[in-house]
Design a protein around this motif. Structure first.
Motif, PDB file in Angstrom:
ATOM      1  N   PRO A 255      12.682  24.353  42.388  1.00 42.96           N
ATOM      2  CA  PRO A 255      13.988  23.916  41.890  1.00 42.96           C
ATOM      3  C   PRO A 255      14.374  24.617  40.583  1.00 42.96           C
ATOM      4  CG  PRO A 255      12.634  22.024  42.494  1.00 42.96           C
ATOM      5  CD  PRO A 255      11.760  23.231  42.592  1.00 42.96           C
ATOM      6  N   MET A 256      13.399  24.701  39.686  1.00 42.90           N
ATOM      7  CA  MET A 256      13.708  25.318  38.401  1.00 42.90           C
ATOM      8  C   MET A 256      14.033  26.800  38.581  1.00 42.90           C
ATOM      9  SD  MET A 256      12.341  27.320  35.871  1.00 42.90           S
ATOM     10  CE  MET A 256      12.329  27.527  34.128  1.00 42.90           C
ATOM     11  N   LEU A 257      13.227  27.505  39.375  1.00 47.32           N
ATOM     12  CA  LEU A 257      13.443  28.943  39.558  1.00 47.32           C
ATOM     13  C   LEU A 257      14.769  29.205  40.283  1.00 47.32           C
ATOM     14  CD1 LEU A 257       9.790  30.021  40.426  1.00 47.32           C
ATOM     15  CD2 LEU A 257      11.047  30.387  38.286  1.00 47.32           C
ATOM     16  N   ASP A 258      15.033  28.397  41.288  1.00 46.58           N
ATOM     17  CA  ASP A 258      16.288  28.533  42.031  1.00 46.58           C
ATOM     18  C   ASP A 258      17.476  28.316  41.088  1.00 46.58           C
ATOM     19  OD1 ASP A 258      18.219  28.633  43.989  1.00 46.58           O
ATOM     20  OD2 ASP A 258      17.929  26.530  44.608  1.00 46.58           O
ATOM     21  N   PHE A 259      17.386  27.257  40.307  1.00 51.49           N
ATOM     22  CA  PHE A 259      18.472  26.945  39.378  1.00 51.49           C
ATOM     23  C   PHE A 259      18.660  28.078  38.374  1.00 51.49           C
ATOM     24  CE2 PHE A 259      19.900  24.972  35.335  1.00 51.49           C
ATOM     25  CZ  PHE A 259      21.140  24.517  35.760  1.00 51.49           C
ATOM     26  N   TYR A 260      17.546  28.506  37.837  1.00 49.06           N
ATOM     27  CA  TYR A 260      17.593  29.520  36.791  1.00 49.06           C
ATOM     28  C   TYR A 260      18.207  30.821  37.313  1.00 49.06           C
ATOM     29  CZ  TYR A 260      16.018  30.684  32.108  1.00 49.06           C
ATOM     30  OH  TYR A 260      15.992  30.961  30.771  1.00 49.06           O
ATOM     31  N   LYS A 261      17.808  31.202  38.519  1.00 49.96           N
ATOM     32  CA  LYS A 261      18.268  32.482  39.066  1.00 49.96           C
ATOM     33  C   LYS A 261      19.679  32.391  39.620  1.00 49.96           C
ATOM     34  CE  LYS A 261      13.938  34.668  40.440  1.00 49.96           C
ATOM     35  NZ  LYS A 261      13.038  33.891  41.303  1.00 49.96           N
ATOM     36  N   ASN A 262      19.969  31.278  40.292  1.00 50.96           N
ATOM     37  CA  ASN A 262      21.194  31.261  41.092  1.00 50.96           C
ATOM     38  C   ASN A 262      22.314  30.344  40.605  1.00 50.96           C
ATOM     39  OD1 ASN A 262      19.761  33.001  42.851  1.00 50.96           O
ATOM     40  ND2 ASN A 262      18.796  31.208  43.787  1.00 50.96           N
ATOM     41  N   HIS A 263      21.977  29.342  39.813  1.00 51.46           N
ATOM     42  CA  HIS A 263      23.017  28.355  39.501  1.00 51.46           C
ATOM     43  C   HIS A 263      23.282  28.133  38.021  1.00 51.46           C
ATOM     44  CE1 HIS A 263      22.799  27.545  43.728  1.00 51.46           C
ATOM     45  NE2 HIS A 263      21.522  27.238  43.631  1.00 51.46           N
ATOM     46  N   LEU A 264      22.542  28.791  37.195  1.00 49.34           N
ATOM     47  CA  LEU A 264      22.755  28.615  35.758  1.00 49.34           C
ATOM     48  C   LEU A 264      24.137  29.160  35.416  1.00 49.34           C
ATOM     49  CD1 LEU A 264      21.022  27.580  33.399  1.00 49.34           C
ATOM     50  CD2 LEU A 264      20.356  29.931  32.953  1.00 49.34           C
ATOM     51  N   PRO A 265      25.029  28.327  34.869  1.00 42.66           N
ATOM     52  CA  PRO A 265      26.394  28.792  34.651  1.00 42.66           C
ATOM     53  C   PRO A 265      26.532  29.809  33.526  1.00 42.66           C
ATOM     54  CG  PRO A 265      26.129  26.510  33.902  1.00 42.66           C
ATOM     55  CD  PRO A 265      24.837  26.907  34.527  1.00 42.66           C
ATOM     56  N   PHE A 266      25.545  29.878  32.664  1.00 41.99           N
ATOM     57  CA  PHE A 266      25.637  30.852  31.575  1.00 41.99           C
ATOM     58  C   PHE A 266      24.240  31.204  31.087  1.00 41.99           C
ATOM     59  CE2 PHE A 266      25.471  26.701  30.124  1.00 41.99           C
ATOM     60  CZ  PHE A 266      26.699  26.067  30.237  1.00 41.99           C
ATOM     61  N   GLU A 267      24.148  32.286  30.391  1.00 40.59           N
ATOM     62  CA  GLU A 267      22.880  32.689  29.782  1.00 40.59           C
ATOM     63  C   GLU A 267      22.472  31.642  28.748  1.00 40.59           C
ATOM     64  OE1 GLU A 267      19.858  35.638  28.711  1.00 40.59           O
ATOM     65  OE2 GLU A 267      21.153  35.350  30.457  1.00 40.59           O
ATOM     66  N   LEU A 268      21.202  31.246  28.758  1.00 41.42           N
ATOM     67  CA  LEU A 268      20.741  30.306  27.733  1.00 41.42           C
ATOM     68  C   LEU A 268      20.716  30.985  26.371  1.00 41.42           C
ATOM     69  CD1 LEU A 268      17.729  28.452  29.421  1.00 41.42           C
ATOM     70  CD2 LEU A 268      20.094  27.694  29.201  1.00 41.42           C
ATOM     71  N   THR A 269      20.921  30.214  25.344  1.00 42.90           N
ATOM     72  CA  THR A 269      20.806  30.790  23.996  1.00 42.90           C
ATOM     73  C   THR A 269      19.331  31.018  23.692  1.00 42.90           C
ATOM     74  OG1 THR A 269      20.605  28.637  22.923  1.00 42.90           O
ATOM     75  CG2 THR A 269      22.824  29.516  23.172  1.00 42.90           C
TER      76      THR A 269
END
Ligand code: ADP
Ligand code: MG
Length: 698
Positions: A255-269
């Protein structure tokens, strides 16, 4: 020595059973040791004399030398007063007595040289010293050094145990006994921090000869106090880590990897990434995590929490997010559902208004593990809320929750879930270190890019017409506006009327159908609140008239103006939190602080601070100076910090020194078993027993 220190105070010369009882009741002084541990809060240099012509407002107690003239009694019977003129070579003041007029009159000798000691007050434009201490110069035994001042109470005063009386008792102890205290700090720490011995400090705090001695004594005693506090917390933390087995989350998980790669709406600070690394590291150790996440309003704490929850889910455990209000909980729910909408994760919402039927289903799905992520309010704490396996609890705006409530979440699982508590706004570093010293602290010290700075303006009531003009202009540009009224418990009714009057006035100046208004306040039903909130979020209304129920968390990016009515009645943290509701979109945002023309010094400082800076860490520091640590942390928590001499709003540097020293010590000897740490160990054990178990405060 221990024997002397634990001797009941009643046996001190000049005390006796009656006074002893009073000292116990009023100041908690039971023994000689307690008396010695009652420190002066101020000193007066008795070698310095004032001149009558130089008295100013800033003067507290002072002493003068001169002669007495014009002694006269005013009034008669029980309201008889005595006044006298006191003159030196520069001018004169008035001495006044409200009690014992006849008796004092008899003892005064006109023309004789006196030393006067007291606290001047301006009465009808004349400097007056009520109830001065008078000593004929010929009788004066030259008093070297500094006079200490002790706090007393009215009852003690009436029995002669005013500051002067307590001072005499202390002098008696020192005169009749040899005070030698066992050292309770390791030699190395004393040396490194240039601290005097405990014995020396005790003498100098009570009987200082000069300013340097006061400084030395204070530094030593403050350091000692803060050092033990830090030590206590580090030891607690050590015990917790050792005793409590935590979950180990080995993998980042799908879930985390999927979210990070595909659904994160913006680059994290950068800061968000750093904090996530810290959390990830905790998860990998198998130790129980108890972490405080500090970050300014809008710094993106929610997203960090979400990623941590996804890791938990990826390791086949459930996660819960608890927020202090329904509005905030449902907003988190909406946001998170939206972010996860393309992922196969089941998210639940539980608040006070969740219907019974829905609850029953929800509870079943929690037990079966079908719901992987539960969001909600205090309702989460209730006993029927049981999980299949709760791996992580996130507590948003943690200051809104009591200690016991937070502890309750720990027990929702056999292996206690990892805990991540998040602040609404920053807490000053020294406070966090002292107060949350047994937690690990992560800081997001960076805002997401592209935020336009919020312009803050302070306006008086007389500018209202211009304000309305400004509001119309912003609405014409397509923006939305918050208009916030204070609603403070003590005067709830009055405040409520103000809110309603304000709402009516606004409705008249912004009439339908051209303008649409929402209103939200604490007396509304949750579903009505929700309805009004939703209208505003969807952009159907232009102005949201509200109380501070919208203070925390609410996120409407298109709202770009925050107007705070009677802003002088809000504390800094609240103002900053409210201002944080705007500046979330792409538009330039404004915060307008409306106040009456007459402001107290503190209120002025608050307004100035708000106008000057938007940095939450800076504002928190000012807040600490203005309000002190107790108020800042909220009553629920302030009691834990009963400091005798250290002042967290002023002694930040000493906190840091004490922290470093305690840390070095525990790294060297985590369980204080070395012989040279014997005394330390004993004292820490007493401290650990005397306080509630902080390890579950989280
Ligand atoms: P707070 O720390 O006050 O709880 P939030 O988590 O509500 O702040 O985040 C504030 C806003 O910033 C939200 O709209 C969120 O989507 C946005 N945000 C968070 N992280 C980032 C980022 N890295 N880049 C851009 N926007 C972000
Ligand atoms: Mg938040």
């Amino acid at each position: 020595m221990n024997e002397l220190l634990s001797t009941p105070i009643e046996f001190l010369k000049g005390v006796g059973p009656q006074k002893a009882q009073l000292l116990q009741k009023e100041l908690g002084i039971f023994t000689f040791g307690d008396l010695l541990n009652t420190y002066p809060f101020r000193y007066l240099d008795r070698s310095v004399y004032h001149k009558c012509s130089q008295i100013s407002y800033s003067d507290n107690y002072l002493q003068l030398v001169g002669t007495i003239s014009h002694v006269k009694e005013i009034g008669s019977g029980r309201i008889k007063r005595l006044s006298a003129r006191f003159t030196d070579d520069t001018g004169s003041v008035v001495l006044i007595w409200f009690q014992g007029a006849s008796w004092i009159k008899q003892s005064l000798v006109v023309g004789l040289n006196y030393q006067v000691f007291g606290k001047p007050k301006l009465i009808s434009g004349i400097w007056t010293i009520p109830h001065p201490e008078l000593t004929a110069i010929k009788d004066l035994t030259i008093r070297a050094g500094f006079q200490p001042f002790y706090s007393s109470t009215e009852k003690l005063n009436s029995k002669g145990l005013h500051s002067r009386g307590i001072e005499k008792l202390i002098q008696t102890i020192f005169a009749q006994h040899q005070i030698i205290l066992p050292e309770c700090l390791p030699e190395k720490i004393k040396k490194e921090n240039q601290l005097i011995s405990r014995t020396e400090a005790m003498r100098k705090i009570h009987l200082p000869q000069n300013e340097l001695e006061i400084k030395q004594a204070r530094l030593r005693l403050k350091f000692e106090e803060l050092f033990y506090l830090q030590l206590e917390m580090l030891i607690r933390k050590g015990v917790r880590i050792k005793q409590i087995q935590g979950f180990r989350f080995e993998q980042a998980g799908t879930p985390m990897l999927d979210f990070y790669k595909n659904h994160l709406p913006f680059e994290l600070t950068g800061a968000q990434k750093r904090v996530l690394k810290e959390i990830r590291k905790d998860f990998l150790t198998g130790n129980h995590m108890n972490r405080l996440l500090q970050g300014d309003v809008g710094s993106g704490k929610t997203l960090v929490a979400l990623v941590a929850m996804l890791i938990t889910i990826g390791n086949n455990h459930q996660a819960a997010l608890m927020a202090p209000t329904e509005i905030l909980a449902s907003q988190h729910f909406e946001t998170i559902k939206e972010l996860l909408k393309q992922m196969p994760i089941k998210v639940g919402l539980l608040t006070g208004s969740t219907k019974k039927a829905a609850r029953t289903i929800l509870f079943e799905e929690l037990m079966s593990g079908e719901i992987q992520l539960l969001i909600g309010t205090h309702a989460l704490l209730e006993d029927p809320v049981q999980f299949k396996s709760l791996g992580l609890v996130v507590i948003d705006e943690q200051h809104r929750f009591g200690v016991a409530q937070r502890a309750k979440m720990w027990r929702k699982n056999k292996i206690p879930p990892h805990i991540l508590v998040m602040t609404a706004t920053p807490i000053p570093r020294t406070l966090a270190m002292t107060f949350y010293g047994d937690l690990d602290v992560s800081v997001i010290d960076e805002l997401p890019p592209g935020r336009k700075p919020i312009q803050t303006i302070h306006r008086f009531e007389s500018h209202r017409v211009a304000l309305f003009g400004f509001m119309r202009k912003e609405i014409a540009l397509g923006r939305q506006i918050y208009l916030v009224y204070p609603l403070i418990k003590e005067s709830e009714k009055l405040d409520f009327n103000n809110l309603m009057d304000g709402y009516e006035a606004i409705s008249r100046s912004f009439p339908m159908p051209e303008y649409q208004l929402s209103i939200v306040h604490g007396k509304m039903k949750a579903e009505d609140k929700e309805y009004e909130m939703q209208r505003f979020i969807k952009g159907e209304t232009h102005i949201m008239v509200a109380t501070t129920v919208i203070e925390v968390g609410v996120n409407v990016p298109n709202a770009s103006v925050m107007i705070i009515e009677s802003a002088e009645r809000f504390g800094l943290a609240q103002l900053h939190q409210l201002r944080g509701r705007v500046g979330r979109g792409a538009e330039k945002s404004y915060c307008v602080l409306m106040t009456g023309a007459e402001l107290s010094k503190e209120a002025k400082k608050r307004m100035e601070t708000m106008v000057r800076t938007t940095d939450g860490f800076e504002i928190a520091e000012v807040d600490l100076q203005l309000r002190g640590p107790g108020d800042l942390l909220g009553t629920q928590q302030s009691g834990v910090l009963d400091l005798k001499i250290a002042d967290l709003s002023k002694d930040g540097q000493i906190v840091v020194l004490a922290r470093d020293a305690a840390r070095m010590l525990t790294e060297d000897d985590p369980e204080l078993v070395k012989p040279e740490h014997q005394a330390l160990r004993e004292r820490v054990l007493v401290l650990l027993k005397s306080r509630p178990n902080w390890s579950t405060i989280g």
